[in-house]
Scaffold this active site. Structure first.
Site, PDB file in Angstrom:
ATOM      1  N   LYS A  33      68.134 -49.235  31.558  1.00 53.23           N
ATOM      2  CA  LYS A  33      69.238 -49.006  30.782  1.00 53.23           C
ATOM      3  C   LYS A  33      69.034 -47.561  30.154  1.00 53.23           C
ATOM      4  O   LYS A  33      70.032 -46.869  29.782  1.00 53.23           O
ATOM      5  CB  LYS A  33      69.366 -50.164  29.446  1.00 53.23           C
ATOM      6  CG  LYS A  33      69.768 -51.394  30.087  1.00 53.23           C
ATOM      7  CD  LYS A  33      69.939 -52.351  28.882  1.00 53.23           C
ATOM      8  CE  LYS A  33      70.601 -53.631  29.378  1.00 53.23           C
ATOM      9  NZ  LYS A  33      70.928 -54.602  28.220  1.00 53.23           N
TER      10      LYS A  33
ATOM     11  N   LYS B 131      74.478 -57.554  42.197  1.00 47.89           N
ATOM     12  CA  LYS B 131      74.626 -58.551  41.182  1.00 47.89           C
ATOM     13  C   LYS B 131      76.050 -58.189  40.447  1.00 47.89           C
ATOM     14  O   LYS B 131      76.264 -57.102  39.920  1.00 47.89           O
ATOM     15  CB  LYS B 131      73.535 -58.372  40.108  1.00 47.89           C
ATOM     16  CG  LYS B 131      73.324 -59.898  39.404  1.00 47.89           C
ATOM     17  CD  LYS B 131      72.313 -59.832  38.396  1.00 47.89           C
ATOM     18  CE  LYS B 131      72.833 -59.354  37.122  1.00 47.89           C
ATOM     19  NZ  LYS B 131      72.235 -59.844  35.701  1.00 47.89           N
TER      20      LYS B 131
ATOM     21  N   LYS C 144      78.831 -57.129  34.126  1.00 52.73           N
ATOM     22  CA  LYS C 144      79.727 -57.030  32.994  1.00 52.73           C
ATOM     23  C   LYS C 144      79.926 -55.414  32.835  1.00 52.73           C
ATOM     24  O   LYS C 144      80.899 -54.995  32.752  1.00 52.73           O
ATOM     25  CB  LYS C 144      79.229 -57.540  31.680  1.00 52.73           C
ATOM     26  CG  LYS C 144      79.294 -58.893  31.291  1.00 52.73           C
ATOM     27  CD  LYS C 144      79.154 -59.048  29.688  1.00 52.73           C
ATOM     28  CE  LYS C 144      78.318 -60.272  29.529  1.00 52.73           C
ATOM     29  NZ  LYS C 144      76.867 -59.931  29.081  1.00 52.73           N
TER      30      LYS C 144
HETATM   31  P1  ADP Z   1      75.548 -59.160  32.514  1.00 50.79           P
HETATM   32  O1  ADP Z   1      74.528 -58.787  33.597  1.00 50.79           O
HETATM   33  O2  ADP Z   1      76.886 -59.584  33.125  1.00 50.79           O
HETATM   34  O3  ADP Z   1      75.565 -58.123  31.309  1.00 50.79           O
HETATM   35  P2  ADP Z   1      73.944 -61.029  30.833  1.00 50.79           P
HETATM   36  O4  ADP Z   1      73.049 -59.924  31.269  1.00 50.79           O
HETATM   37  O5  ADP Z   1      74.649 -60.668  29.645  1.00 50.79           O
HETATM   38  O6  ADP Z   1      75.049 -60.463  31.908  1.00 50.79           O
HETATM   39  O7  ADP Z   1      73.731 -62.363  31.204  1.00 50.79           O
HETATM   40  C1  ADP Z   1      73.849 -63.390  30.709  1.00 50.79           C
HETATM   41  C2  ADP Z   1      73.568 -64.812  31.447  1.00 50.79           C
HETATM   42  O8  ADP Z   1      74.359 -64.706  32.638  1.00 50.79           O
HETATM   43  C3  ADP Z   1      72.080 -64.570  31.824  1.00 50.79           C
HETATM   44  O9  ADP Z   1      71.615 -65.857  31.678  1.00 50.79           O
HETATM   45  C4  ADP Z   1      72.377 -64.043  33.321  1.00 50.79           C
HETATM   46  O10 ADP Z   1      71.091 -64.344  33.981  1.00 50.79           O
HETATM   47  C5  ADP Z   1      73.133 -64.769  33.665  1.00 50.79           C
HETATM   48  N1  ADP Z   1      74.090 -63.808  34.766  1.00 50.79           N
HETATM   49  C6  ADP Z   1      74.335 -62.677  34.513  1.00 50.79           C
HETATM   50  N2  ADP Z   1      74.933 -62.350  35.724  1.00 50.79           N
HETATM   51  C7  ADP Z   1      74.855 -62.978  36.633  1.00 50.79           C
HETATM   52  C8  ADP Z   1      75.166 -63.080  37.839  1.00 50.79           C
HETATM   53  N3  ADP Z   1      75.754 -62.129  38.811  1.00 50.79           N
HETATM   54  N4  ADP Z   1      74.723 -64.108  38.747  1.00 50.79           N
HETATM   55  C9  ADP Z   1      74.055 -65.345  38.122  1.00 50.79           C
HETATM   56  N5  ADP Z   1      73.910 -65.242  36.734  1.00 50.79           N
HETATM   57  C10 ADP Z   1      74.117 -64.081  36.091  1.00 50.79           C
HETATM   58 NA    NA Z   2      73.380 -57.468  30.758  1.00 50.58          NA
END
Ligand code: ADP
Ligand code: NA
Length: 330
Positions: free
Chosen positions: A114, A197, A200
């Site tokens: 990050k 992956k 967001k």
């Molecule tokens: P992002 O990566 O979109 O910012 P977060 O890091 O806030 O999402 O993740 C919130 C939750 O959603 C966590 O438990 C994470 O493991 C799950 N998660 C995020 N992206 C994915 C994905 N592409 N596939 C499965 N689980 C995900």
């Molecule tokens: Na994230």
């Protein structure tokens, strides 16, 4: 209660959850509410470790709470609260900061990623200590298991190390938590770049299905998902990442195994398959979206729900914090 405690959270860092969050987190959590004493947090203190728009954050926090409920987190069975409403999180994080090595914190790969994206000078100390706040979140509640994606494994390891270190220095205080890593098929990839992956923070959102997208948009995004050469609907992350991703999605929303789906689509083309995936996701998300819109129309009720849950969390957390302060001589 005798049920094992689980703790997990999501940052209110976007206007909507996406299908990756749904399959990888919310759906798993939903299924754990009977067998576990579950605590699901909306981690707004974590969200301010990168620059935020204040009004946007406030809206995203309430929307995330609404999405938890609309997607099946039951605030009567599970504790579901906003992190900043429970001051013990920041307070315990301070104490844990003092027993974390600078080099140890510097080895966290998420910070490296990050901060590299932001530029080293732009990254805040808050971003650097993010995993220590996450350790506090987990340790405050005698959490036994932490449901997470494998990208969070290193942070849960840090929480374990800090719990053990504190216990051995100051006396038994914390339960040592274990990560509960989501299944490989619960990881969802970007529909346009199925080797990345779904996230967001992706640069464009044509490959992201947001839970609050209108049904026609959801269907369109899925029907235009990148597939692979060949015609066979077969799960193979190396050779067929696009098809495998859609199989993982269909398997999760329909509750059907991947081999059963492969059998069902034998001898049929991608067109049929993609249309069925689109229909299944629309059928799953449309009622959740409607319920979200209904609840959003009653913010006072949402605030009441969050308030009640925060009271329970506060009672647990402040007792643990008091024990910690006592141990360290505060
Ligand atoms: P992002 O990566 O979109 O910012 P977060 O890091 O806030 O999402 O993740 C919130 C939750 O959603 C966590 O438990 C994470 O493991 C799950 N998660 C995020 N992206 C994915 C994905 N592409 N596939 C499965 N689980 C995900
Ligand atoms: Na994230």
């Amino acid at each position: 209660s005798a049920k094992p405690r689980i703790f997990s959270g999501i940052q209110p860092s976007a206007d909507s959850l996406h299908i990756g969050n749904y399959i990888g987190a919310i759906q798993q959590w939903k299924g754990m509410q009977d067998d576990f004493d579950a605590i699901f947090c909306i981690v707004d203190l974590h969200a301010i470790t990168v620059p935020q728009d204040p009004a946007g954050l406030r809206d995203a926090t309430r929307t995330l709470a609404v999405q938890y409920i609309a997607a099946g987190i039951d605030p009567e069975r599970s504790t579901m609260f906003v992190q900043s409403q429970v001051p013990a999180h920041a307070q315990l994080a301070w104490v844990l900061n003092t027993i974390t090595g600078f080099g140890e914190a510097g080895r966290m790969t998420q910070f490296k990623d990050k901060s590299a994206r932001q530029g080293a000078d732009a990254a805040s100390v808050g971003l650097f200590t993010y995993p220590i706040l996450m350790a506090a979140d987990i340790l405050l509640y005698d959490t036994e298991q932490v449901p997470v994606g494998d990208d969070q494994k290193q942070h849960v390891e840090l929480a374990r190390d800090l719990a053990q270190r504190f216990n051995s220095r100051f006396g038994e205080t914390f339960v040592v938590p274990k990560p509960r890593i989501q299944q490989e098929t619960a990881r969802i990839y970007d529909l346009q770049t199925p080797t990345a992956k779904m996230s967001k923070s992706a640069a464009t959102d044509s490959g992201i299905v947001w839970m609050l997208d209108e049904p026609t948009k959801v269907a369109k995004k899925i029907r235009s998902a990148v597939t692979d050469t060949g015609r066979e609907v077969r799960f193979d992350r190396e050779e067929k990442p696009g098809v495998s991703n859609l199989l993982a999605i269909l398997s999760a929303v329909r509750g059907t195994t991947i081999p059963a789906l492969e059998a069902e689509y034998e001898g049929r083309g991608y067109g049929d398959f993609k249309r069925d995936v689109a229909d299944a996701v629309v059928a799953e998300f449309a009622p959740i979206r409607e319920r979200t819109l209904e609840l959003q129309a009653d913010p006072a009720e949402v605030d009441r729900i969050l308030q009640r849950s925060a009271e329970r969390a506060n009672a647990l957390a402040s007792a643990k914090l008091a024990a910690v302060h006592e141990r360290v001589g505060l």
